[in-house]
Scaffold this motif. Structure first.
Motif, PDB file in Angstrom:
ATOM      1  N   HIS A  76       0.516  -1.326   0.040  1.00  0.00           N
ATOM      2  CA  HIS A  76       0.022  -0.070   0.035  1.00  0.00           C
ATOM      3  C   HIS A  76       0.894   1.170  -0.062  1.00  0.00           C
ATOM      4  CE1 HIS A  76      -4.287  -1.442   0.174  1.00  0.00           C
ATOM      5  NE2 HIS A  76      -3.622  -2.440   0.999  1.00  0.00           N
ATOM      6  N   ARG A  77       1.985   1.284   0.494  1.00  0.00           N
ATOM      7  CA  ARG A  77       2.832   2.248   0.663  1.00  0.00           C
ATOM      8  C   ARG A  77       3.669   2.729  -0.809  1.00  0.00           C
ATOM      9  NH1 ARG A  77       5.434   5.547   3.813  1.00  0.00           N
ATOM     10  NH2 ARG A  77       5.129   4.678   5.593  1.00  0.00           N
ATOM     11  N   GLU A  78       3.740   1.492  -1.484  1.00  0.00           N
ATOM     12  CA  GLU A  78       4.227   1.576  -2.985  1.00  0.00           C
ATOM     13  C   GLU A  78       3.261   2.113  -3.898  1.00  0.00           C
ATOM     14  OE1 GLU A  78       5.730  -2.202  -3.911  1.00  0.00           O
ATOM     15  OE2 GLU A  78       7.669  -2.124  -2.551  1.00  0.00           O
ATOM     16  N   ALA A  79       2.058   1.971  -3.593  1.00  0.00           N
ATOM     17  CA  ALA A  79       1.068   2.147  -4.574  1.00  0.00           C
ATOM     18  C   ALA A  79       0.316   3.588  -4.155  1.00  0.00           C
ATOM     19  CB  ALA A  79      -0.094   1.328  -4.335  1.00  0.00           C
ATOM     20  N   GLY A  80       0.724   4.270  -3.114  1.00  0.00           N
ATOM     21  CA  GLY A  80       0.380   5.452  -2.651  1.00  0.00           C
ATOM     22  C   GLY A  80      -1.000   5.351  -1.912  1.00  0.00           C
ATOM     23  N   TYR A 162      -6.063 -13.154   8.037  1.00  0.00           N
ATOM     24  CA  TYR A 162      -5.968 -14.102   7.048  1.00  0.00           C
ATOM     25  C   TYR A 162      -6.480 -14.065   5.479  1.00  0.00           C
ATOM     26  CZ  TYR A 162     -10.332 -16.236   8.548  1.00  0.00           C
ATOM     27  OH  TYR A 162     -11.442 -16.370   8.771  1.00  0.00           O
ATOM     28  N   ASP A 163      -7.498 -13.640   5.495  1.00  0.00           N
ATOM     29  CA  ASP A 163      -8.442 -13.432   4.379  1.00  0.00           C
ATOM     30  C   ASP A 163      -8.212 -12.157   3.226  1.00  0.00           C
ATOM     31  OD1 ASP A 163     -10.074 -14.159   2.174  1.00  0.00           O
ATOM     32  OD2 ASP A 163     -11.963 -13.974   3.523  1.00  0.00           O
ATOM     33  N   HIS A 164      -6.974 -11.997   2.740  1.00  0.00           N
ATOM     34  CA  HIS A 164      -6.484 -11.026   2.128  1.00  0.00           C
ATOM     35  C   HIS A 164      -5.208 -11.348   1.407  1.00  0.00           C
ATOM     36  CE1 HIS A 164      -5.186  -7.208   0.587  1.00  0.00           C
ATOM     37  NE2 HIS A 164      -6.197  -6.535   0.752  1.00  0.00           N
ATOM     38  N   PRO A 165      -5.563 -11.281  -0.124  1.00  0.00           N
ATOM     39  CA  PRO A 165      -4.339 -11.770  -1.165  1.00  0.00           C
ATOM     40  C   PRO A 165      -2.906 -11.279  -0.597  1.00  0.00           C
ATOM     41  CG  PRO A 165      -5.852 -10.239  -2.074  1.00  0.00           C
ATOM     42  CD  PRO A 165      -6.395 -10.508  -0.995  1.00  0.00           C
ATOM     43  N   LEU A 166      -2.828  -9.978  -0.184  1.00  0.00           N
ATOM     44  CA  LEU A 166      -1.573  -9.458   0.070  1.00  0.00           C
ATOM     45  C   LEU A 166      -0.982 -10.066   1.385  1.00  0.00           C
ATOM     46  CD1 LEU A 166      -1.907  -5.606  -0.397  1.00  0.00           C
ATOM     47  CD2 LEU A 166      -0.548  -7.296  -1.546  1.00  0.00           C
ATOM     48  N   ILE A 167      -1.726 -10.382   2.294  1.00  0.00           N
ATOM     49  CA  ILE A 167      -1.504 -11.196   3.503  1.00  0.00           C
ATOM     50  C   ILE A 167      -1.076 -12.616   3.246  1.00  0.00           C
ATOM     51  CG2 ILE A 167      -2.382 -12.009   5.826  1.00  0.00           C
ATOM     52  CD1 ILE A 167      -1.915  -9.213   5.669  1.00  0.00           C
ATOM     53  N   ALA A 168      -1.892 -13.315   2.336  1.00  0.00           N
ATOM     54  CA  ALA A 168      -1.689 -14.830   2.201  1.00  0.00           C
ATOM     55  C   ALA A 168      -0.250 -14.891   1.263  1.00  0.00           C
ATOM     56  CB  ALA A 168      -2.701 -15.547   1.245  1.00  0.00           C
ATOM     57  N   ALA A 169      -0.049 -13.920   0.142  1.00  0.00           N
ATOM     58  CA  ALA A 169       1.034 -13.900  -0.686  1.00  0.00           C
ATOM     59  C   ALA A 169       2.252 -13.653   0.032  1.00  0.00           C
ATOM     60  CB  ALA A 169       0.785 -12.632  -1.654  1.00  0.00           C
ATOM     61  N   GLY A 170       2.260 -12.776   1.284  1.00  0.00           N
ATOM     62  CA  GLY A 170       3.452 -12.771   2.025  1.00  0.00           C
ATOM     63  C   GLY A 170       3.797 -14.074   2.979  1.00  0.00           C
ATOM     64  N   ALA A 171       2.461 -14.818   3.354  1.00  0.00           N
ATOM     65  CA  ALA A 171       2.934 -16.058   3.814  1.00  0.00           C
ATOM     66  C   ALA A 171       3.429 -17.021   3.011  1.00  0.00           C
ATOM     67  CB  ALA A 171       1.557 -16.661   4.407  1.00  0.00           C
ATOM     68  N   GLY A 172       3.089 -16.956   1.674  1.00  0.00           N
ATOM     69  CA  GLY A 172       3.714 -18.052   0.683  1.00  0.00           C
ATOM     70  C   GLY A 172       5.151 -17.918   0.551  1.00  0.00           C
ATOM     71  N   THR A 173       5.832 -16.723   1.041  1.00  0.00           N
ATOM     72  CA  THR A 173       7.205 -16.670   0.665  1.00  0.00           C
ATOM     73  C   THR A 173       7.946 -17.495   1.572  1.00  0.00           C
ATOM     74  OG1 THR A 173       7.300 -14.694   2.478  1.00  0.00           O
ATOM     75  CG2 THR A 173       6.749 -14.003   0.294  1.00  0.00           C
ATOM     76  N   LEU A 174       7.478 -18.151   2.474  1.00  0.00           N
ATOM     77  CA  LEU A 174       8.227 -19.017   3.218  1.00  0.00           C
ATOM     78  C   LEU A 174       8.576 -20.189   2.616  1.00  0.00           C
ATOM     79  CD1 LEU A 174       8.805 -19.967   6.461  1.00  0.00           C
ATOM     80  CD2 LEU A 174       6.358 -20.961   6.316  1.00  0.00           C
ATOM     81  N   LEU A 175       7.618 -20.502   1.559  1.00  0.00           N
ATOM     82  CA  LEU A 175       8.037 -21.769   0.914  1.00  0.00           C
ATOM     83  C   LEU A 175       9.349 -21.295   0.022  1.00  0.00           C
ATOM     84  CD1 LEU A 175       7.499 -24.893   0.291  1.00  0.00           C
ATOM     85  CD2 LEU A 175       5.920 -24.073  -1.551  1.00  0.00           C
ATOM     86  N   GLU A 176       9.297 -20.393  -0.446  1.00  0.00           N
ATOM     87  CA  GLU A 176      10.184 -19.915  -1.548  1.00  0.00           C
ATOM     88  C   GLU A 176      11.635 -20.000  -0.746  1.00  0.00           C
ATOM     89  OE1 GLU A 176       9.914 -18.638  -4.911  1.00  0.00           O
ATOM     90  OE2 GLU A 176       8.208 -19.950  -4.362  1.00  0.00           O
ATOM     91  N   GLU A 177      11.535 -19.513   0.565  1.00  0.00           N
ATOM     92  CA  GLU A 177      12.850 -19.522   1.517  1.00  0.00           C
ATOM     93  C   GLU A 177      13.391 -21.111   1.609  1.00  0.00           C
ATOM     94  OE1 GLU A 177      12.264 -15.239   3.598  1.00  0.00           O
ATOM     95  OE2 GLU A 177      12.502 -17.013   4.818  1.00  0.00           O
TER      96      GLU A 177
END
Length: 348
Positions: A76-80, A162-177
């Motif tokens: 949201h900061r990046e998007a203003g 939990y029910d927001h795409p930005l929240i869930a996408a952030g959690a998904g970064t765990l698997l990338e690591e």
């Protein structure tokens, strides 16, 4: 409804890089998981599978929630679109702590609503992260209604546990690591409440061809019931892990992810959650919350007939990795009172 994509997870990973702690992995000792099981160890060889513990409880604020909160506010900061009134959330648990922490990191105000019955330690923790804490009503629903009114009145940005795409996408970064450290991983095991962590991890897992074992307490089976019904449905909630996994309904986003990826939905009894949590303390001096132990309990729970426990025949209990299978078990949080583990401290 926004359908979460792997692109969302990758964007989150880029956005929060350097702002969260990379997850550490600890390989399980030979026989460690089998030793935590009840009864005979069985005839499976020690080397049948390789298990790593993903120590995400070492994350900022003590849980994976910091990832989604940081991604939410940073995006949201990046998007203003981050308002002067800051962010607001109704949650006295891990999501509230994460939101307050991420807001502090970004130099914005977090207004957190809790019921008047919230434990003093949670209130203190939130205030420690600079949150404006509002105690409203006797139940969570009262705090949520006040939060929604506050957002509508002030223009504050409303977050969600939990029910927001930005929240869930952030959690998904765990698997990338995790995959950076174990690139040939076959399976990731995660506990499921409302489905934010699961949705993010499953979306990333589908891209990489990794199986997901979604673990729920047998009496907090929101995702399991939704998979069976083909749509989100309400369930009763009654578990020792309900403080973190007690969502009455899994998100539509989580159900969609379950229908796309290679997902095994399994249940575990409270008794095995307690055993797994105690085993982590006994063997490693790790004190996690019951939600984190729920994931490990999938590997230690004896097989049950679902019909014997009054559940649909489609409800599987526990998960047994196959020969040579490489498995990561996510220990998602440690915001717990370790006092009930102390009786096992060795005398010396």
């Amino acid at each position: 409804m926004h359908q979460l994509t792997y692109g969302d997870v990758k964007a989150a990973a880029d956005r929060i890089a350097g702002r969260v702690r990379p997850v550490a992995l600890a390989p399980a000792d030979p026989g460690e998981v089998r030793a935590a099981r009840r009864g005979p160890l069985g005839d499976r060889p020690e080397e049948a599978s390789k298990v790593w513990l993903a120590l995400e409880f070492m994350q900022h604020t003590g849980s994976f929630k910091a990832r989604g909160a940081q991604n939410f506010i940073q995006a949201h900061r990046e998007a203003g679109t981050l308002p002067d009134a800051g962010v607001t959330i109704a949650s006295g648990g891990n999501a509230g702590l994460a939101c307050a922490w991420a807001a502090q990191q970004q130099g914005v105000t977090a207004t957190v609503f809790l019921p008047t019955t919230a434990p003093a330690v949670k209130v203190a923790g939130l205030r420690g992260f600079g949150a404006d804490v509002r105690l409203v009503g006797a139940e969570y629903a009262d705090a949520l209604a006040a939060c929604e009114d506050f957002a509508a009145t002030t223009g504050a940005l409303a977050s969600h546990a939990y029910d927001h795409p930005l929240i869930a996408a952030g959690a998904g970064t765990l698997l990338e690591e995790i995959l950076q450290q174990v690139p040939d991983l076959n399976t990731v095991v995660v506990a499921v409440g409302g489905g934010g962590l699961f949705a993010g991890v499953a979306t990333a897992a589908q891209h990489h061809g990794v199986r997901v074992v979604a673990v729920e307490p047998e009496n907090c089976r929101a995702l399991n019931a939704s998979i069976g019904a083909g749509r989100p449905v309400d369930v009763t909630v009654d578990s020792i892990a309900a403080d973190a996994l007690g969502a009455r309904r899994a998100s539509a986003m989580a159900l969609h992810a379950a229908q796309q990826a290679d997902v095994h939905s399994v249940l575990v009894p409270d008794s095995e959650i307690v055993r797994a949590r105690q085993a982590l303390w006994d063997h490693r001096r790790i004190a996690v919350e019951h939600a984190a132990a729920t994931a490990l309990a999938a590997l230690t729970t004896p097989r049950h007939q679902a019909s014997d426990r009054g559940l649909p025949a489609t409800a599987d209990f526990g998960y047994r990795p196959g020969d040579g299978e490489k498995v990561a078990v996510v220990l998602c949080g440690a915001n717990t009172d370790p006092g009930d583990l102390a009786h096992q401290v060795e005398q010396g």
